[in-house]
Design a protein around this motif. Structure first.
Motif, PDB file in Angstrom:
ATOM      1  N   TYR A   8       0.841  -1.204   0.000  1.00 21.71           N
ATOM      2  CA  TYR A   8       0.000   0.000   0.000  1.00 21.71           C
ATOM      3  C   TYR A   8       0.873   1.250   0.000  1.00 21.71           C
ATOM      4  O   TYR A   8       0.583   2.230  -0.701  1.00 21.71           O
ATOM      5  CB  TYR A   8      -0.920   0.007   1.225  1.00 21.71           C
ATOM      6  CG  TYR A   8      -2.001  -1.051   1.192  1.00 21.71           C
ATOM      7  CD1 TYR A   8      -3.116  -0.895   0.380  1.00 21.71           C
ATOM      8  CD2 TYR A   8      -1.897  -2.199   1.977  1.00 21.71           C
ATOM      9  CE1 TYR A   8      -4.111  -1.859   0.343  1.00 21.71           C
ATOM     10  CE2 TYR A   8      -2.887  -3.168   1.953  1.00 21.71           C
ATOM     11  CZ  TYR A   8      -3.991  -3.001   1.126  1.00 21.71           C
ATOM     12  OH  TYR A   8      -4.975  -3.964   1.088  1.00 21.71           O
ATOM     13  N   ASP A   9       1.963   1.191   0.763  1.00 15.88           N
ATOM     14  CA  ASP A   9       2.879   2.330   0.837  1.00 15.88           C
ATOM     15  C   ASP A   9       3.555   2.572  -0.511  1.00 15.88           C
ATOM     16  O   ASP A   9       3.767   3.724  -0.913  1.00 15.88           O
ATOM     17  CB  ASP A   9       3.942   2.084   1.914  1.00 15.88           C
ATOM     18  CG  ASP A   9       3.332   1.998   3.312  1.00 15.88           C
ATOM     19  OD1 ASP A   9       2.212   2.521   3.501  1.00 15.88           O
ATOM     20  OD2 ASP A   9       3.963   1.399   4.206  1.00 15.88           O
ATOM     21  N   LEU A  10       3.911   1.498  -1.206  1.00 17.38           N
ATOM     22  CA  LEU A  10       4.560   1.629  -2.512  1.00 17.38           C
ATOM     23  C   LEU A  10       3.671   2.369  -3.511  1.00 17.38           C
ATOM     24  O   LEU A  10       4.143   3.167  -4.324  1.00 17.38           O
ATOM     25  CB  LEU A  10       4.925   0.248  -3.069  1.00 17.38           C
ATOM     26  CG  LEU A  10       6.207  -0.399  -2.530  1.00 17.38           C
ATOM     27  CD1 LEU A  10       6.285  -1.853  -2.968  1.00 17.38           C
ATOM     28  CD2 LEU A  10       7.431   0.369  -3.037  1.00 17.38           C
ATOM     29  N   LEU A  11       2.366   2.085  -3.452  1.00 15.39           N
ATOM     30  CA  LEU A  11       1.425   2.731  -4.371  1.00 15.39           C
ATOM     31  C   LEU A  11       0.902   4.049  -3.822  1.00 15.39           C
ATOM     32  O   LEU A  11       0.243   4.810  -4.542  1.00 15.39           O
ATOM     33  CB  LEU A  11       0.251   1.793  -4.663  1.00 15.39           C
ATOM     34  CG  LEU A  11       0.594   0.482  -5.386  1.00 15.39           C
ATOM     35  CD1 LEU A  11      -0.670  -0.320  -5.670  1.00 15.39           C
ATOM     36  CD2 LEU A  11       1.342   0.743  -6.683  1.00 15.39           C
ATOM     37  N   GLY A  12       1.153   4.303  -2.535  1.00 15.50           N
ATOM     38  CA  GLY A  12       0.703   5.561  -1.935  1.00 15.50           C
ATOM     39  C   GLY A  12      -0.786   5.609  -1.666  1.00 15.50           C
ATOM     40  O   GLY A  12      -1.422   6.659  -1.820  1.00 15.50           O
ATOM     41  N   VAL A  13      -1.358   4.458  -1.277  1.00 17.25           N
ATOM     42  CA  VAL A  13      -2.789   4.404  -0.965  1.00 17.25           C
ATOM     43  C   VAL A  13      -2.973   3.815   0.434  1.00 17.25           C
ATOM     44  O   VAL A  13      -2.070   3.167   0.982  1.00 17.25           O
ATOM     45  CB  VAL A  13      -3.576   3.553  -1.990  1.00 17.25           C
ATOM     46  CG1 VAL A  13      -3.513   4.175  -3.366  1.00 17.25           C
ATOM     47  CG2 VAL A  13      -3.045   2.117  -2.015  1.00 17.25           C
ATOM     48  N   SER A  14      -4.140   4.011   0.994  1.00 19.54           N
ATOM     49  CA  SER A  14      -4.440   3.468   2.320  1.00 19.54           C
ATOM     50  C   SER A  14      -4.942   2.030   2.192  1.00 19.54           C
ATOM     51  O   SER A  14      -5.429   1.626   1.126  1.00 19.54           O
ATOM     52  CB  SER A  14      -5.510   4.322   3.007  1.00 19.54           C
ATOM     53  OG  SER A  14      -6.724   4.280   2.279  1.00 19.54           O
ATOM     54  N   PRO A  15      -4.848   1.227   3.255  1.00 21.06           N
ATOM     55  CA  PRO A  15      -5.299  -0.168   3.195  1.00 21.06           C
ATOM     56  C   PRO A  15      -6.785  -0.338   2.894  1.00 21.06           C
ATOM     57  O   PRO A  15      -7.208  -1.433   2.488  1.00 21.06           O
ATOM     58  CB  PRO A  15      -4.963  -0.690   4.600  1.00 21.06           C
ATOM     59  CG  PRO A  15      -3.817   0.149   5.049  1.00 21.06           C
ATOM     60  CD  PRO A  15      -4.128   1.519   4.508  1.00 21.06           C
ATOM     61  N   ASP A  16      -7.579   0.708   3.072  1.00 22.47           N
ATOM     62  CA  ASP A  16      -9.010   0.576   2.766  1.00 22.47           C
ATOM     63  C   ASP A  16      -9.350   1.181   1.390  1.00 22.47           C
ATOM     64  O   ASP A  16     -10.520   1.423   1.086  1.00 22.47           O
ATOM     65  CB  ASP A  16      -9.852   1.239   3.845  1.00 22.47           C
ATOM     66  CG  ASP A  16      -9.545   2.734   4.000  1.00 22.47           C
ATOM     67  OD1 ASP A  16      -8.568   3.207   3.376  1.00 22.47           O
ATOM     68  OD2 ASP A  16     -10.286   3.417   4.731  1.00 22.47           O
TER      69      ASP A  16
END
Length: 433
Positions: A8-16
């Motif tokens: 998620y961090d690699l893509l820059g998005v939150s887990p939800d």
């Protein structure tokens, strides 16, 4: 709470994050970190591969669930991770629209047909050479018989019998060769017919599956209370899907094509239910005229790409030659520079992609029309159900026709499609080495 947030961090998005947000983030990050965009950064390839792996996991509901619960080790694809470049390029005309239009096989089948034609030509040439050998051998045998007859005036019945047997053997051999030739010819013809039959059966299965899928989509509305709130909910559902699909390579064009065919076929069906069906007749004629126009555009785009390709090949030969370039009056002209050739290659790729798109659109429209006909002319459904299907098809078609990209989305999509085109170009070069 998820087990690990690295992807998620690699893509820059939150887990939800929703799937559409994950896809948008991947597209943006993959463009930013693509090695072609970072030629002086030795770690760009490594980051690009990591982003690709993150998307391959988070883009799959099944793998994402495993990742959220157990982490990376339990979320590896069954066949391993695809190479980042291959996975990136595969998105061009990817599988996002498969449940709507199936697999596009027109360009692939053209290539296969060309291969079969070449094989047939080679076999025909071999048959001609074998036939010449047989005829030559038969002619030499007759000549020997005639010489033998001329040198011996008093042939015995035995020698005549031998000559007759010899002649009969030669004729029999020739007949056998002819039969073998016919048999081989039939075998080759059957091979081509088998390929065409396989494609026909595959197409029928594809139409059947797509028709069932479309009926299921429409049933969300047709088998509900069918009131205004349900219709709005139906539109809302597919607006969200369209927002995801529009960001695929040529996604907006494909969405508009699907919407156009859905509305067109549904309107023809509904108008045909009225007295005499006059409105449906004119709508059908209009649709056929549009199909002819699309056919002409497809052929024109292909010819344009072919002409540009021939011109580029000529210019490359001129650059490689030691001979000077001259005009019609014999005046020497400057040869194209490396930059000019590179620009022309880029122009050619654009025209090739344009031709490929027009050919794909032609196939998409043909498939969709067959699917709509099967759904709207379903003999197992009553007229009221088919009318509801047509009305729902118009609602869905209008949603897809209204889909658009914001200026920022359009810019991102264009950059992405250019990189995909370049990746496809490099892949083609490597195949021909």
């Amino acid at each position: 709470m998820v087990f690990d947030t690295t992807y998620y961090d690699l893509l820059g998005v939150s887990p939800d994050a929703k799937q559409i947000d994950i896809k948008k983030a991947y597209r943006k990050k993959s463009v930013q970190e693509h090695p072609d965009k970072n030629p002086n950064d030795p770690k760009a390839t490594e980051r690009f591969q990591a982003i690709s792996e993150a998307y391959q996991v988070l883009g799959s509901d099944e793998l994402r669930a495993k990742y959220d619960k157990f982490g990376k080790d339990e979320a590896v694809p069954q066949n391993g991770f695809e190479d980042a470049g291959e996975q990136f390029a595969a998105i061009f005309g990817g599988e996002a629209f498969a449940s709507y239009i199936g697999e596009l096989t027109l360009l692939k089948n053209i290539q296969k047909t060309e291969e079969l034609v070449q094989q047939d030509e080679a076999e025909k040439q071999k048959e001609k050479e074998r036939e010449k050998e047989v005829n030559k051998s038969y002619a030499n045998g007759n000549g020997d018989n005639q010489m033998s007859s001329g040198s011996t005036n008093n042939n015995s019945k035995r020698s005549e019998g031998r000559a007759a047997i010899s002649d009969h053997g030669a004729v029999t051999q020739t007949s056998a060769e002819e039969s073998k030739k016919v048999s081989n010819s039939e075998k080759k013809k059957t091979k081509l017919e088998e390929f065409e039959e396989e494609q026909r059966i595959e197409k029928e299965k594809n139409i059947e599956n797509l028709s069932n899928t479309l009926c299921d989509r429409l049933s969300v509305l047709t088998e509900s209370s069918y009131d205004e709130p349900c219709k709005r909910a139906f539109e809302k559902k597919f607006e969200e899907e369209a927002n995801m699909l529009k960001m695929e390579s040529f996604g907006l064009d494909i969405l508009h094509t699907i919407g156009e065919v859905y509305c067109q076929k549904a309107e023809i069906f509904l108008k045909n239910q009225k007295i005499w069906g006059v409105g449906g007749f004119f709508q059908s004629v209009k649709a056929k005229c549009g199909f002819v126009v699309d056919t002409v555009r497809t052929v024109s785009a292909a010819l344009d790409a072919q002409n540009t390709m021939q011109e580029l090949e000529k210019l490359k030969l001129v650059v490689e030659s030691d001979e000077p370039l001259r005009d019609e009056k014999g005046n020497e002209l400057p040869k194209p520079t490396v930059e000019e050739l590179a620009h022309m290659e880029q122009l050619l790729m654009g025209k090739v992609l344009s031709a490929a798109w027009h050919g794909s659109k032609f196939e998409i429209m043909s498939t969709l029309k067959n699917v709509c006909d099967k759904v709207l002319e379903d003999k197992s459904a009553d007229l009221d159900t088919k009318i509801r299907r047509a009305e729902a098809l118009i609602l869905l078609g209008k949603v897809f026709r209204k889909a658009y990209r914001t200026p920022v989305e359009q810019e991102d999509a264009q950059v992405f499609e250019e990189l995909v085109a370049e990746a496809t170009k490099k892949k083609s070069r490597n195949k021909h080495r």
